[in-house]
Design a protein around this motif. Structure first.
Motif, PDB file in Angstrom:
ATOM      1  N   PRO A   2      45.171  31.722  37.861  1.00 37.22           N
ATOM      2  CA  PRO A   2      44.582  32.006  36.513  1.00 37.22           C
ATOM      3  C   PRO A   2      45.202  31.356  35.222  1.00 37.22           C
ATOM      4  O   PRO A   2      45.689  30.337  35.438  1.00 37.22           O
ATOM      5  N   ILE A   3      43.511  31.326  34.601  1.00 39.35           N
ATOM      6  CA  ILE A   3      42.905  30.345  33.880  1.00 39.35           C
ATOM      7  C   ILE A   3      43.474  30.595  32.922  1.00 39.35           C
ATOM      8  O   ILE A   3      44.205  31.507  32.055  1.00 39.35           O
ATOM      9  N   ASP A   4      44.157  30.041  31.549  1.00 41.17           N
ATOM     10  CA  ASP A   4      44.164  30.161  30.049  1.00 41.17           C
ATOM     11  C   ASP A   4      42.937  30.671  29.758  1.00 41.17           C
ATOM     12  O   ASP A   4      42.162  30.183  29.453  1.00 41.17           O
ATOM     13  N   PRO A  59      33.402  28.921  32.469  1.00 43.19           N
ATOM     14  CA  PRO A  59      34.438  27.555  33.909  1.00 43.19           C
ATOM     15  C   PRO A  59      35.424  29.102  34.409  1.00 43.19           C
ATOM     16  O   PRO A  59      36.519  29.056  35.001  1.00 43.19           O
ATOM     17  N   VAL A  60      35.247  30.561  33.844  1.00 41.85           N
ATOM     18  CA  VAL A  60      36.095  31.533  34.481  1.00 41.85           C
ATOM     19  C   VAL A  60      35.853  31.758  36.016  1.00 41.85           C
ATOM     20  O   VAL A  60      34.599  31.812  36.383  1.00 41.85           O
ATOM     21  N   PRO A  61      37.001  31.995  36.958  1.00 38.57           N
ATOM     22  CA  PRO A  61      36.320  31.863  38.366  1.00 38.57           C
ATOM     23  C   PRO A  61      36.286  33.106  38.735  1.00 38.57           C
ATOM     24  O   PRO A  61      36.460  34.214  37.788  1.00 38.57           O
ATOM     25  N   GLU A  62      35.442  33.080  39.565  1.00 37.32           N
ATOM     26  CA  GLU A  62      35.067  35.011  40.981  1.00 37.32           C
ATOM     27  C   GLU A  62      36.935  34.837  41.643  1.00 37.32           C
ATOM     28  O   GLU A  62      36.295  34.594  42.541  1.00 37.32           O
ATOM     29  N   ALA A  63      37.704  34.666  41.235  1.00 35.39           N
ATOM     30  CA  ALA A  63      38.979  35.878  41.438  1.00 35.39           C
ATOM     31  C   ALA A  63      39.001  36.850  40.914  1.00 35.39           C
ATOM     32  O   ALA A  63      38.729  37.220  40.114  1.00 35.39           O
ATOM     33  N   PRO A  64      40.161  37.485  41.803  1.00 36.52           N
ATOM     34  CA  PRO A  64      40.056  39.287  41.391  1.00 36.52           C
ATOM     35  C   PRO A  64      41.074  39.449  40.139  1.00 36.52           C
ATOM     36  O   PRO A  64      42.208  38.066  39.535  1.00 36.52           O
ATOM     37  N   GLY A  65      40.823  39.914  39.014  1.00 32.28           N
ATOM     38  CA  GLY A  65      41.475  40.695  38.138  1.00 32.28           C
ATOM     39  C   GLY A  65      40.811  38.920  37.069  1.00 32.28           C
ATOM     40  O   GLY A  65      40.868  39.662  35.688  1.00 32.28           O
ATOM     41  N   GLU A  66      40.194  38.464  37.476  1.00 30.88           N
ATOM     42  CA  GLU A  66      39.336  37.696  35.749  1.00 30.88           C
ATOM     43  C   GLU A  66      37.817  38.953  35.543  1.00 30.88           C
ATOM     44  O   GLU A  66      37.281  39.333  36.741  1.00 30.88           O
ATOM     45  N   LEU A  67      37.453  38.008  34.671  1.00 35.03           N
ATOM     46  CA  LEU A  67      36.449  38.411  34.359  1.00 35.03           C
ATOM     47  C   LEU A  67      35.246  37.417  33.861  1.00 35.03           C
ATOM     48  O   LEU A  67      34.997  36.391  32.553  1.00 35.03           O
ATOM     49  N   VAL A 150      28.790  39.874  31.736  1.00 31.71           N
ATOM     50  CA  VAL A 150      30.160  40.168  32.497  1.00 31.71           C
ATOM     51  C   VAL A 150      30.274  40.826  33.189  1.00 31.71           C
ATOM     52  O   VAL A 150      30.729  41.835  33.219  1.00 31.71           O
ATOM     53  N   TYR A 151      31.624  40.405  34.358  1.00 33.36           N
ATOM     54  CA  TYR A 151      31.981  40.784  35.489  1.00 33.36           C
ATOM     55  C   TYR A 151      33.001  40.995  36.476  1.00 33.36           C
ATOM     56  O   TYR A 151      33.683  39.703  36.499  1.00 33.36           O
ATOM     57  N   PRO A 152      34.103  41.810  37.147  1.00 40.18           N
ATOM     58  CA  PRO A 152      34.679  41.373  37.131  1.00 40.18           C
ATOM     59  C   PRO A 152      35.001  40.536  39.045  1.00 40.18           C
ATOM     60  O   PRO A 152      33.803  40.405  39.641  1.00 40.18           O
ATOM     61  N   GLY A 153      35.553  39.627  38.562  1.00 38.08           N
ATOM     62  CA  GLY A 153      35.452  39.004  39.388  1.00 38.08           C
ATOM     63  C   GLY A 153      35.721  38.773  40.881  1.00 38.08           C
ATOM     64  O   GLY A 153      35.467  37.490  41.970  1.00 38.08           O
TER      65      GLY A 153
END
Ligand code: M6P
Ligand code: ZN
Length: 186
Positions: A2-4, A59-67, A150-153
């Protein structure tokens, strides 16, 4: 990983993001099989091959839990009378998505395989895409149409679904208002 916590600044003049992740550019040549008028599409591709739309990502990645967020800019224009539009996709992992109009005039075309829906979009409008609805954006104006997504990662992008099922309607330039015509009428 996860990112900061972070903020991203929107650049209104360009539709860019700062800091930015990948920026994607889709030219006419990338949009094979989308427009009904194949001859008009080929002419545009073989001519200037214009950029039809650009997608800037945070920069938010397409990863589970991220938006993850992205800003899409669709340049104005038509191909054989059909407005410039995104490829459109279905989420293979059915989850919702939010669009927020930033500038210009456009619309959100949704299709669940049975019933098409059209949501007119303008600055300040929130368009909601429920799980299970394929979605495509269309510029119905004469200036760039720009929106935040804005979409689920882990939603994913399935482009094949749209090529197989269509989007229910096509969106064409009309005398005053955009015309919604049955997808397979041509
Ligand atoms: C929005 C979001 C993105 C999408 C982009 C372009 O920004 O929905 O996930 O990639 O529009 O749409 P498409 O992927 O259908 O070309
Ligand atoms: Zn999506």
């Amino acid at each position: 990983a996860p990112i900061d916590p972070m903020s991203v600044t929107f650049q209104p003049a360009t539709g860019g993001m700062n800091p930015s992740g990948p920026v994607l550019s889709r030219r006419m040549s990338d949009l094979e099989g989308l427009f009904a008028d194949t001859a008009a599409w080929q002419e545009a591709r073989d001519g200037a091959d214009p950029v039809v739309y650009e997608v800037a990502s945070s920069p938010v990645p397409e990863a589970p839990g991220e938006l993850p967020q992205s800003i899409t800019t669709i340049h104005p224009g038509t191909v054989g009378g059909e407005f410039h539009m995104t490829k459109g996709h279905q989420h293979p992992n059915p989850q919702g998505e939010i669009y927020f109009g930033l500038s210009g005039t456009g619309g959100l075309l949704l299709f669940d395989g049975t019933t098409p829906k059209w949501i007119p979009m303008a600055p300040g409008v929130i368009g909601y895409i429920p799980p299970g609805w394929a979605h495509r954006s269309v510029n119905t104006g004469d200036e760039p149409y720009r929106f935040l997504a804005v979409y689920p990662g882990d939603a994913g992008h399935d482009y094949g679904w749209v090529l197989e099922h269509g989007m229910g309607w096509r969106v064409r330039r009309g005398a005053a208002e955009p015309q919604l015509v049955p997808f397979r009428s041509e």
